[in-house]
Motif scaffolding. Structure first.
Motif, PDB file in Angstrom:
ATOM      1  N   ARG A 228     -15.971   0.459  -8.503  1.00 52.02           N
ATOM      2  CA  ARG A 228     -14.840   1.321  -8.882  1.00 52.02           C
ATOM      3  C   ARG A 228     -13.926   1.533  -7.680  1.00 52.02           C
ATOM      4  N   ARG A 229     -14.536   1.690  -6.518  1.00 51.56           N
ATOM      5  CA  ARG A 229     -13.748   1.884  -5.299  1.00 51.56           C
ATOM      6  C   ARG A 229     -12.845   0.676  -5.045  1.00 51.56           C
ATOM      7  N   LYS A 230     -13.418  -0.514  -5.237  1.00 47.65           N
ATOM      8  CA  LYS A 230     -12.650  -1.750  -5.020  1.00 47.65           C
ATOM      9  C   LYS A 230     -11.443  -1.796  -5.965  1.00 47.65           C
ATOM     10  N   LYS A 231     -11.682  -1.425  -7.214  1.00 49.50           N
ATOM     11  CA  LYS A 231     -10.603  -1.436  -8.211  1.00 49.50           C
ATOM     12  C   LYS A 231      -9.521  -0.426  -7.828  1.00 49.50           C
ATOM     13  N   VAL A 232      -9.947   0.746  -7.377  1.00 51.82           N
ATOM     14  CA  VAL A 232      -8.984   1.792  -7.009  1.00 51.82           C
ATOM     15  C   VAL A 232      -8.157   1.355  -5.791  1.00 51.82           C
ATOM     16  N   VAL A 233      -8.815   0.739  -4.810  1.00 57.27           N
ATOM     17  CA  VAL A 233      -8.089   0.281  -3.614  1.00 57.27           C
ATOM     18  C   VAL A 233      -7.095  -0.816  -3.983  1.00 57.27           C
ATOM     19  N   SER A 234      -7.499  -1.695  -4.887  1.00 54.98           N
ATOM     20  CA  SER A 234      -6.591  -2.760  -5.337  1.00 54.98           C
ATOM     21  C   SER A 234      -5.348  -2.150  -6.007  1.00 54.98           C
ATOM     22  N   PHE A 235      -5.576  -1.143  -6.835  1.00 58.36           N
ATOM     23  CA  PHE A 235      -4.454  -0.456  -7.490  1.00 58.36           C
ATOM     24  C   PHE A 235      -3.561   0.229  -6.442  1.00 58.36           C
ATOM     25  N   GLN A 236      -4.221   0.851  -5.480  1.00 60.58           N
ATOM     26  CA  GLN A 236      -3.496   1.559  -4.417  1.00 60.58           C
ATOM     27  C   GLN A 236      -2.552   0.608  -3.670  1.00 60.58           C
ATOM     28  N   ARG A 237      -3.026  -0.607  -3.382  1.00 60.77           N
ATOM     29  CA  ARG A 237      -2.181  -1.577  -2.665  1.00 60.77           C
ATOM     30  C   ARG A 237      -0.961  -1.956  -3.490  1.00 60.77           C
ATOM     31  N   LYS A 238      -1.162  -2.062  -4.795  1.00 62.49           N
ATOM     32  CA  LYS A 238      -0.023  -2.399  -5.661  1.00 62.49           C
ATOM     33  C   LYS A 238       1.024  -1.290  -5.648  1.00 62.49           C
ATOM     34  N   VAL A 239       0.555  -0.062  -5.749  1.00 60.82           N
ATOM     35  CA  VAL A 239       1.511   1.047  -5.785  1.00 60.82           C
ATOM     36  C   VAL A 239       2.208   1.192  -4.426  1.00 60.82           C
ATOM     37  N   ASP A 240       1.444   0.985  -3.353  1.00 58.14           N
ATOM     38  CA  ASP A 240       2.066   1.025  -2.024  1.00 58.14           C
ATOM     39  C   ASP A 240       3.176  -0.026  -1.931  1.00 58.14           C
ATOM     40  N   ARG A 241       2.916  -1.200  -2.480  1.00 59.67           N
ATOM     41  CA  ARG A 241       3.950  -2.243  -2.445  1.00 59.67           C
ATOM     42  C   ARG A 241       5.171  -1.816  -3.267  1.00 59.67           C
ATOM     43  N   ALA A 242       4.894  -1.292  -4.453  1.00 59.71           N
ATOM     44  CA  ALA A 242       6.009  -0.875  -5.311  1.00 59.71           C
ATOM     45  C   ALA A 242       6.858   0.195  -4.629  1.00 59.71           C
ATOM     46  N   GLY A 283       2.631  -1.961   5.939  1.00 57.66           N
ATOM     47  CA  GLY A 283       2.589  -3.410   5.750  1.00 57.66           C
ATOM     48  C   GLY A 283       2.501  -3.830   4.295  1.00 57.66           C
ATOM     49  N   ALA A 284       2.719  -2.870   3.394  1.00 57.38           N
ATOM     50  CA  ALA A 284       2.489  -3.165   1.976  1.00 57.38           C
ATOM     51  C   ALA A 284       3.655  -3.865   1.289  1.00 57.38           C
ATOM     52  N   GLY A 285       4.808  -3.878   1.920  1.00 57.56           N
ATOM     53  CA  GLY A 285       5.998  -4.411   1.263  1.00 57.56           C
ATOM     54  C   GLY A 285       5.936  -5.901   1.031  1.00 57.56           C
ATOM     55  N   PRO A 286       6.795  -6.401   0.155  1.00 52.15           N
ATOM     56  CA  PRO A 286       6.857  -7.839  -0.095  1.00 52.15           C
ATOM     57  C   PRO A 286       7.605  -8.562   1.025  1.00 52.15           C
TER      58      PRO A 286
END
Lengths: 292, 104
Positions: A228-242, A283-286
């Motif tokens: 679950r932690r892995k899934k949450v971190v993956s989501f977090q990276r997406k939102v940080d990028r957005a 560093g999350a940006g595209p």
């Protein structure tokens, strides 16, 4: 009472203008400056802003929305209006998102009662913020609906996992708010406008707490559950990028004084961000290509 | 961690006939709910979709439809295996509302 509302169901009266701009660049791995500029101009939906940005961009310089505007510049009145209106709409959506977080998970028997208390406290704070920014809109001679509202902030806070919900709403949305507030405080101080910088400074104290809720709960709710932690971190990276807004935000506060909306390092550290967390957001940006 | 609360109260989306497979919905979805199926058609996973609406505006052909909309009856065969429990294409929108919140 209904749970898990869609963004289109959020209540607004006829003063508000809502825009359906796709904002598809938010999740892209690579964007062009022109793509982001065009989308942002459409998003703001205001002829004065469009004209101002076209004038700025037409001369070969960076458009207004992506650089820090100073109070003595001709663009300052329009800039501070867009800033205040954007914050006001953000506070509305943050109130709605926190309200949902408090209510959507009441039948989750594994969720600590403290989670709901924290979300309820956030609602109470956000209602005050909406009132404060409503008054600040009057202060800068801006009316509700002068600029368009886009619901993308709320849309990233819709997960039905409470750990992801607090990542979207608290860590990322409220984290972005801290960066915006930091910029606005600086503008208010430079303009010698006590009403702006003191009001926003007071609100920031609440926002630090809200971001901390995100940091604390996203970790607490995934403790002992690496999947679950892995899934949450993956989501977090997406939102940080957005929320890097196409990667055109300046990186660190102080690193580039002309940059648009840099990360508020001090505020974020108060909210529990480590140096590694801050570096990850920075560093999350595209990858950005084209004119800059 | 096993979760026991009622997860679904809204209506996640499905993809109906007419999708041109441009893939923009997959790119904009923050929840990994849209992907290309084995039939090489994009589908929405009802288990993951929180109906946030993020994909609706970018879709150039308007073929992403909430499951409680009558047009959802035109769901593509490839998307059928991914709808959430309790929903059938023949279920009218008024009946669907009875299922909302029903999945544990």
């Amino acid at each position: 009472m209904k749970k898990f509302m869609k963004s289109e169901e959020l209540a607004r009266d006829d003063r508000f203008t809502r825009t359906a701009v796709p904002l598809d660049f938010l999740m892209a791995e690579e964007v062009t400056v022109e793509q982001v500029e065009e989308t942002m101009m459409t998003l703001l939906g205001n002829e004065d802003v469009r004209k101002m940005m076209e004038e700025q961009g037409g001369g070969g310089g960076a458009p207004n929305v992506f650089r820090r505007v100073r109070p003595e510049e001709d663009d300052a009145p329009v800039f501070i209006k867009t800033q205040m209106h954007g914050i006001f709409m953000g506070e509305m959506q943050a109130l709605e998102a926190a309200g949902r977080s408090a209510w959507d998970f009441t039948d989750d028997d594994q969720l600590p009662w403290q989670f709901q208390l924290d979300m309820a406290r956030q609602c109470w704070d956000e209602t005050r913020h909406v009132e404060i920014y409503s008054a600040l809109l009057d202060h800068v001679d801006c009316r509700i609906g002068e600029f368009a509202e886009n619901l993308f902030l709320f849309e990233f806070g819709c997960s039905d996992d409470p750990a992801e919900r607090v990542v979207g709403v608290n860590r990322c949305l409220e984290g972005l708010a801290l960066d915006v507030f930091n910029d606005t405080i600086r503008f208010g101080q430079a303009a010698d406008d006590d009403a702006i910088w003191r009001s926003v400074d007071y609100v920031s104290a609440d926002e630090v707490t809200h971001v901390r809720f995100g940091q604390v709960w996203s970790k607490a709710l995934t403790e002992g559950d690496p999947e679950r932690r892995k899934k949450v971190v993956s989501f977090q990276r997406k939102v940080d990028r957005a929320f890097s807004l196409g990667g055109l935000r300046g990186s660190y506060d102080g690193a580039n004084t002309a940059a648009f909306l840099p990360l508020a390092v001090e505020f974020r550290k108060l909210a529990g961000f480590s140096d590694e967390d801050i570096a990850e957001v920075a560093g999350a940006g595209p990858k950005v290509t084209g004119r800059k | 961690m096993a979760r026991s609360f009622t997860r679904r109260h809204g209506a996640p989306f499905v993809i109906i006939d007419g999708c041109i497979e441009c893939g923009i919905c997959e790119r904009v979805c923050p929840y990994d709910a849209i992907f290309m199926s084995d039939e090489l058609e994009f589908v929405v996973d009802g288990e993951k979709c929180p109906s946030c609406n993020r994909c609706l505006d970018p879709c150039p052909v308007g073929t992403i439809i909430p499951m409680d909309d009558q047009r959802a009856a035109q769901i593509r065969p490839s998307n059928r295996p991914f709808v959430f429990d309790g929903w059938q294409e023949s279920v009218a929108s008024d009946k669907l509302s009875a299922h909302q919140g029903g999945r544990k």
